[in-house]
Design a protein around this motif. Structure first.
Motif, PDB file in Angstrom:
ATOM      1  N   ASP A  70      12.432 -41.943 -21.534  1.00  0.00           N
ATOM      2  CA  ASP A  70      13.781 -41.586 -22.636  1.00  0.00           C
ATOM      3  C   ASP A  70      14.897 -42.630 -22.397  1.00  0.00           C
ATOM      4  O   ASP A  70      15.359 -43.235 -23.353  1.00  0.00           O
ATOM      5  N   LEU A  71      14.984 -43.257 -21.071  1.00  0.00           N
ATOM      6  CA  LEU A  71      15.727 -44.493 -20.817  1.00  0.00           C
ATOM      7  C   LEU A  71      15.350 -45.669 -21.454  1.00  0.00           C
ATOM      8  O   LEU A  71      15.994 -46.378 -22.250  1.00  0.00           O
ATOM      9  N   LEU A  72      13.925 -45.767 -21.537  1.00  0.00           N
ATOM     10  CA  LEU A  72      13.345 -46.962 -21.979  1.00  0.00           C
ATOM     11  C   LEU A  72      13.487 -46.924 -23.711  1.00  0.00           C
ATOM     12  O   LEU A  72      13.893 -47.908 -24.156  1.00  0.00           O
ATOM     13  N   VAL A  73      13.451 -45.875 -24.075  1.00  0.00           N
ATOM     14  CA  VAL A  73      13.366 -45.353 -25.462  1.00  0.00           C
ATOM     15  C   VAL A  73      14.828 -45.898 -26.113  1.00  0.00           C
ATOM     16  O   VAL A  73      15.131 -46.720 -27.108  1.00  0.00           O
ATOM     17  N   ASP A  74      15.955 -45.477 -25.160  1.00  0.00           N
ATOM     18  CA  ASP A  74      17.388 -45.810 -25.338  1.00  0.00           C
ATOM     19  C   ASP A  74      17.592 -47.140 -25.261  1.00  0.00           C
ATOM     20  O   ASP A  74      18.520 -47.693 -26.161  1.00  0.00           O
ATOM     21  N   ALA A  75      16.898 -47.679 -24.235  1.00  0.00           N
ATOM     22  CA  ALA A  75      17.197 -49.211 -24.310  1.00  0.00           C
ATOM     23  C   ALA A  75      16.767 -50.014 -25.343  1.00  0.00           C
ATOM     24  O   ALA A  75      17.242 -50.837 -26.010  1.00  0.00           O
ATOM     25  N   LYS A  76      15.591 -49.634 -25.594  1.00  0.00           N
ATOM     26  CA  LYS A  76      14.671 -50.332 -26.821  1.00  0.00           C
ATOM     27  C   LYS A  76      15.565 -50.281 -28.137  1.00  0.00           C
ATOM     28  O   LYS A  76      15.644 -51.066 -28.933  1.00  0.00           O
ATOM     29  N   ALA A  77      16.265 -48.796 -28.495  1.00  0.00           N
ATOM     30  CA  ALA A  77      16.927 -48.726 -29.673  1.00  0.00           C
ATOM     31  C   ALA A  77      18.130 -49.436 -29.524  1.00  0.00           C
ATOM     32  O   ALA A  77      18.730 -49.849 -30.632  1.00  0.00           O
ATOM     33  N   ASN A  78      18.595 -49.743 -28.650  1.00  0.00           N
ATOM     34  CA  ASN A  78      19.867 -50.686 -28.381  1.00  0.00           C
ATOM     35  C   ASN A  78      19.675 -52.333 -28.800  1.00  0.00           C
ATOM     36  O   ASN A  78      20.429 -52.990 -28.819  1.00  0.00           O
ATOM     37  N   LEU A  79      18.277 -52.659 -28.678  1.00  0.00           N
ATOM     38  CA  LEU A  79      17.916 -53.794 -28.843  1.00  0.00           C
ATOM     39  C   LEU A  79      17.860 -54.414 -30.486  1.00  0.00           C
ATOM     40  O   LEU A  79      17.587 -53.514 -31.264  1.00  0.00           O
ATOM     41  N   GLU A  80      18.295 -55.822 -30.623  1.00  0.00           N
ATOM     42  CA  GLU A  80      18.350 -56.154 -31.878  1.00  0.00           C
ATOM     43  C   GLU A  80      16.950 -56.132 -32.649  1.00  0.00           C
ATOM     44  O   GLU A  80      15.860 -56.478 -31.990  1.00  0.00           O
ATOM     45  N   ASP A  81      16.854 -55.097 -33.542  1.00  0.00           N
ATOM     46  CA  ASP A  81      15.470 -54.939 -34.167  1.00  0.00           C
ATOM     47  C   ASP A  81      14.540 -54.240 -33.551  1.00  0.00           C
ATOM     48  O   ASP A  81      13.218 -54.421 -33.584  1.00  0.00           O
ATOM     49  N   GLY A  82      14.964 -53.509 -32.300  1.00  0.00           N
ATOM     50  CA  GLY A  82      14.258 -53.072 -31.172  1.00  0.00           C
ATOM     51  C   GLY A  82      13.022 -53.835 -30.495  1.00  0.00           C
ATOM     52  O   GLY A  82      12.223 -53.413 -29.976  1.00  0.00           O
ATOM     53  N   ALA A  83      13.450 -55.073 -30.647  1.00  0.00           N
ATOM     54  CA  ALA A  83      12.454 -56.094 -29.888  1.00  0.00           C
ATOM     55  C   ALA A  83      13.301 -56.911 -28.989  1.00  0.00           C
ATOM     56  O   ALA A  83      14.593 -57.252 -29.168  1.00  0.00           O
ATOM     57  N   GLY A  84      12.608 -57.074 -27.869  1.00  0.00           N
ATOM     58  CA  GLY A  84      13.362 -57.971 -26.778  1.00  0.00           C
ATOM     59  C   GLY A  84      12.860 -57.743 -25.468  1.00  0.00           C
ATOM     60  O   GLY A  84      11.623 -56.816 -25.281  1.00  0.00           O
ATOM     61  N   LEU A  85      13.190 -58.329 -24.506  1.00  0.00           N
ATOM     62  CA  LEU A  85      12.599 -58.236 -23.133  1.00  0.00           C
ATOM     63  C   LEU A  85      13.438 -56.997 -22.253  1.00  0.00           C
ATOM     64  O   LEU A  85      14.832 -57.062 -22.449  1.00  0.00           O
ATOM     65  N   ILE A  86      12.569 -56.358 -21.395  1.00  0.00           N
ATOM     66  CA  ILE A  86      13.511 -55.244 -20.778  1.00  0.00           C
ATOM     67  C   ILE A  86      12.879 -55.635 -19.072  1.00  0.00           C
ATOM     68  O   ILE A  86      11.714 -55.658 -19.136  1.00  0.00           O
ATOM     69  N   TRP A  87      13.592 -55.707 -18.252  1.00  0.00           N
ATOM     70  CA  TRP A  87      13.179 -55.678 -16.810  1.00  0.00           C
ATOM     71  C   TRP A  87      13.603 -54.166 -16.133  1.00  0.00           C
ATOM     72  O   TRP A  87      14.675 -53.900 -16.257  1.00  0.00           O
ATOM     73  N   VAL A  88      12.608 -53.621 -15.673  1.00  0.00           N
ATOM     74  CA  VAL A  88      12.852 -52.554 -14.787  1.00  0.00           C
ATOM     75  C   VAL A  88      12.967 -52.909 -13.342  1.00  0.00           C
ATOM     76  O   VAL A  88      11.737 -53.390 -12.826  1.00  0.00           O
ATOM     77  N   LEU A  89      13.947 -52.660 -12.657  1.00  0.00           N
ATOM     78  CA  LEU A  89      13.997 -52.838 -11.132  1.00  0.00           C
ATOM     79  C   LEU A  89      13.920 -51.724 -10.729  1.00  0.00           C
ATOM     80  O   LEU A  89      14.842 -50.843 -10.572  1.00  0.00           O
ATOM     81  N   THR A  90      12.890 -51.466  -9.573  1.00  0.00           N
ATOM     82  CA  THR A  90      12.784 -50.448  -8.555  1.00  0.00           C
ATOM     83  C   THR A  90      12.682 -50.949  -7.258  1.00  0.00           C
ATOM     84  O   THR A  90      12.405 -51.903  -6.980  1.00  0.00           O
ATOM     85  N   PRO A  91      13.144 -49.870  -6.421  1.00  0.00           N
ATOM     86  CA  PRO A  91      13.163 -50.246  -4.957  1.00  0.00           C
ATOM     87  C   PRO A  91      11.755 -50.547  -4.571  1.00  0.00           C
ATOM     88  O   PRO A  91      10.725 -49.935  -5.150  1.00  0.00           O
ATOM     89  N   LYS A  92      11.541 -51.465  -3.658  1.00  0.00           N
ATOM     90  CA  LYS A  92      10.156 -52.123  -3.230  1.00  0.00           C
ATOM     91  C   LYS A  92       9.220 -50.784  -2.583  1.00  0.00           C
ATOM     92  O   LYS A  92       9.896 -49.916  -2.054  1.00  0.00           O
ATOM     93  N   ALA A  93       8.154 -51.094  -2.648  1.00  0.00           N
ATOM     94  CA  ALA A  93       7.067 -49.845  -2.146  1.00  0.00           C
ATOM     95  C   ALA A  93       7.791 -49.538  -0.541  1.00  0.00           C
ATOM     96  O   ALA A  93       8.038 -50.370   0.203  1.00  0.00           O
ATOM     97  N   ARG A  94       7.351 -48.258  -0.208  1.00  0.00           N
ATOM     98  CA  ARG A  94       7.742 -47.951   1.274  1.00  0.00           C
ATOM     99  C   ARG A  94       9.090 -48.105   1.548  1.00  0.00           C
ATOM    100  O   ARG A  94       9.430 -48.229   2.609  1.00  0.00           O
ATOM    101  N   THR A  95       9.870 -48.100   0.644  1.00  0.00           N
ATOM    102  CA  THR A  95      11.261 -47.974   0.751  1.00  0.00           C
ATOM    103  C   THR A  95      12.073 -46.747   0.149  1.00  0.00           C
ATOM    104  O   THR A  95      11.273 -46.140  -0.882  1.00  0.00           O
TER     105      THR A  95
END
Length: 135
Positions: A70-95
């Motif tokens: 849902d969040l990625l859909v929202d982020a995509k909807a806010n992009l110019e023409d629905g196109a662009g680069l998205i970086w998803v940052l998550t805590p590293k494995a085992r943290t």
């Protein structure tokens, strides 16, 4: 020292990058890398204009794969023409708060996006680069 894919996020100068999921645990040095690349301050989730790219901070406690979709859909909807680069940052494995890469990839695919690569981002975060799918 900040270690990122290719030394940065790949955001060209002048891009408006909208940030989602900001909290007190974010890596301020990574935010500074984005602002240095673009020459612009990050805009927050409440930004009411179109953005060129997005930076998403996501932790296990933020929700499940459907919530991330849902969040990625929202982020995509806010992009110019629905196109662009998205970086998803998550805590590293085992943290605390780590999210399996497979969940990020599944959420991206469900949102009509494509996870292209992952990288170590700073000391505590992993990044998944997400782009719009080619038609």
């Amino acid at each position: 020292m900040v270690t990122t894919a290719g030394g940065g996020f790949g955001f060209p100068s002048g891009l408006v990058v909208q940030e989602f999921g900001y909290d007190d645990d974010v890596d301020l040095a990574l935010r500074e890398v984005v602002e240095a690349e673009t020459g612009m301050a990050l805009v927050d989730e409440d930004y009411e204009d179109v953005a060129d790219a997005a930076l998403v901070w996501w932790r296990q406690e933020d929700g499940d794969v459907d919530d991330l979709t849902d969040l990625l859909v929202d982020a995509k909807a806010n992009l110019e023409d629905g196109a662009g680069l998205i970086w998803v940052l998550t805590p590293k494995a085992r943290t605390r708060g780590a999210v399996p890469a497979s969940e990020v990839e599944e959420a991206a695919a469900t949102a009509g996006l494509h996870a292209t690569s992952t990288a170590s981002m700073g000391e505590r975060w992993s990044g998944t680069r997400i782009t719009t799918r080619r038609r």
